[in-house]
Design a protein around this motif. Structure first.
Motif, PDB file in Angstrom:
ATOM      1  N   ALA A  30       8.027  -7.453  16.054  1.00 23.62           N
ATOM      2  CA  ALA A  30       8.527  -6.490  17.046  1.00 23.62           C
ATOM      3  C   ALA A  30       8.614  -5.077  16.459  1.00 23.62           C
ATOM      4  O   ALA A  30       8.310  -4.099  17.143  1.00 23.62           O
ATOM      5  N   ALA A  31       9.006  -4.962  15.197  1.00 16.77           N
ATOM      6  CA  ALA A  31       9.141  -3.652  14.563  1.00 16.77           C
ATOM      7  C   ALA A  31       7.786  -2.996  14.286  1.00 16.77           C
ATOM      8  O   ALA A  31       7.723  -1.792  14.075  1.00 16.77           O
ATOM      9  N   ARG A  32       6.713  -3.750  14.312  1.00 18.75           N
ATOM     10  CA  ARG A  32       5.383  -3.223  13.996  1.00 18.75           C
ATOM     11  C   ARG A  32       4.564  -2.872  15.234  1.00 18.75           C
ATOM     12  O   ARG A  32       3.430  -2.422  15.121  1.00 18.75           O
ATOM     13  N   LEU A  33       5.137  -3.084  16.408  1.00 18.41           N
ATOM     14  CA  LEU A  33       4.407  -2.821  17.644  1.00 18.41           C
ATOM     15  C   LEU A  33       4.555  -1.367  18.074  1.00 18.41           C
ATOM     16  O   LEU A  33       5.623  -0.777  17.933  1.00 18.41           O
ATOM     17  N   PRO A  34       3.500  -0.794  18.640  1.00 20.73           N
ATOM     18  CA  PRO A  34       3.614   0.566  19.169  1.00 20.73           C
ATOM     19  C   PRO A  34       4.425   0.583  20.463  1.00 20.73           C
ATOM     20  O   PRO A  34       4.603  -0.454  21.115  1.00 20.73           O
ATOM     21  N   ALA A  35       4.919   1.750  20.822  1.00 22.35           N
ATOM     22  CA  ALA A  35       5.655   1.903  22.087  1.00 22.35           C
ATOM     23  C   ALA A  35       4.772   1.457  23.236  1.00 22.35           C
ATOM     24  O   ALA A  35       3.571   1.739  23.257  1.00 22.35           O
TER      25      ALA A  35
ATOM     26  N   LEU B 264       1.008  -8.760  10.716  1.00 26.07           N
ATOM     27  CA  LEU B 264       1.994  -9.297   9.787  1.00 26.07           C
ATOM     28  C   LEU B 264       1.456  -9.295   8.363  1.00 26.07           C
ATOM     29  O   LEU B 264       0.263  -9.494   8.137  1.00 26.07           O
ATOM     30  N   GLY B 265       2.350  -9.081   7.410  1.00 19.53           N
ATOM     31  CA  GLY B 265       1.947  -9.107   6.004  1.00 19.53           C
ATOM     32  C   GLY B 265       1.164  -7.861   5.626  1.00 19.53           C
ATOM     33  O   GLY B 265       1.253  -6.822   6.269  1.00 19.53           O
ATOM     34  N   ARG B 266       0.375  -7.987   4.574  1.00 26.77           N
ATOM     35  CA  ARG B 266      -0.440  -6.868   4.093  1.00 26.77           C
ATOM     36  C   ARG B 266      -1.534  -6.558   5.108  1.00 26.77           C
ATOM     37  O   ARG B 266      -2.283  -7.436   5.505  1.00 26.77           O
ATOM     38  N   ARG B 267      -1.631  -5.317   5.535  1.00 26.76           N
ATOM     39  CA  ARG B 267      -2.569  -4.921   6.576  1.00 26.76           C
ATOM     40  C   ARG B 267      -3.986  -4.908   6.041  1.00 26.76           C
ATOM     41  O   ARG B 267      -4.272  -4.326   5.009  1.00 26.76           O
ATOM     42  N   THR B 268      -4.884  -5.558   6.745  1.00 30.32           N
ATOM     43  CA  THR B 268      -6.306  -5.601   6.404  1.00 30.32           C
ATOM     44  C   THR B 268      -7.085  -4.823   7.456  1.00 30.32           C
ATOM     45  O   THR B 268      -6.497  -4.206   8.342  1.00 30.32           O
TER      46      THR B 268
ATOM     47  N   PHE C 109      -7.505  -2.650  12.963  1.00 30.08           N
ATOM     48  CA  PHE C 109      -8.177  -2.664  14.266  1.00 30.08           C
ATOM     49  C   PHE C 109      -7.203  -3.100  15.361  1.00 30.08           C
ATOM     50  O   PHE C 109      -7.158  -2.496  16.439  1.00 30.08           O
ATOM     51  N   THR C 110      -6.434  -4.156  15.086  1.00 33.45           N
ATOM     52  CA  THR C 110      -5.476  -4.664  16.075  1.00 33.45           C
ATOM     53  C   THR C 110      -4.452  -3.600  16.436  1.00 33.45           C
ATOM     54  O   THR C 110      -4.145  -3.400  17.612  1.00 33.45           O
ATOM     55  N   LEU C 111      -3.934  -2.892  15.433  1.00 35.77           N
ATOM     56  CA  LEU C 111      -2.966  -1.824  15.708  1.00 35.77           C
ATOM     57  C   LEU C 111      -3.614  -0.713  16.534  1.00 35.77           C
ATOM     58  O   LEU C 111      -3.024  -0.230  17.504  1.00 35.77           O
TER      59      LEU C 111
END
Length: 64
Positions: free
Chosen positions: A51-56, A12-16, A21-23
């Motif tokens: 939900a929109a930021r999660l991979p398939a 969430l928010g600006r990606r650090t 790593f989480t993605l």
């Protein structure tokens, strides 16, 4: 089937670095197959965007 739950707040928010790593971790786990991959956010802030930021293959679930 192995159930895996991961805190998705770093997405969430600006990606650090932690968010990147989480993605990457979520994408890698989703690609393995045979996992019930669940992502949650403890915070209510920007939670609806998760939900929109999660991979398939990863699913948003309610608070643990």
């Amino acid at each position: 089937m192995l159930r895996v739950a991961l805190d998705g707040e770093p997405l969430l928010g600006r990606r650090t670095g932690v968010g990147n790593f989480t993605l990457g971790l979520l994408e890698g786990l989703a690609g393995l197959g045979g996992l019930d991959l669940n992502v949650y956010a403890v915070t209510w802030r920007m939670r609806q965007e998760l939900a929109a930021r999660l991979p398939a293959g990863a699913h948003l679930v309610g608070r643990p």
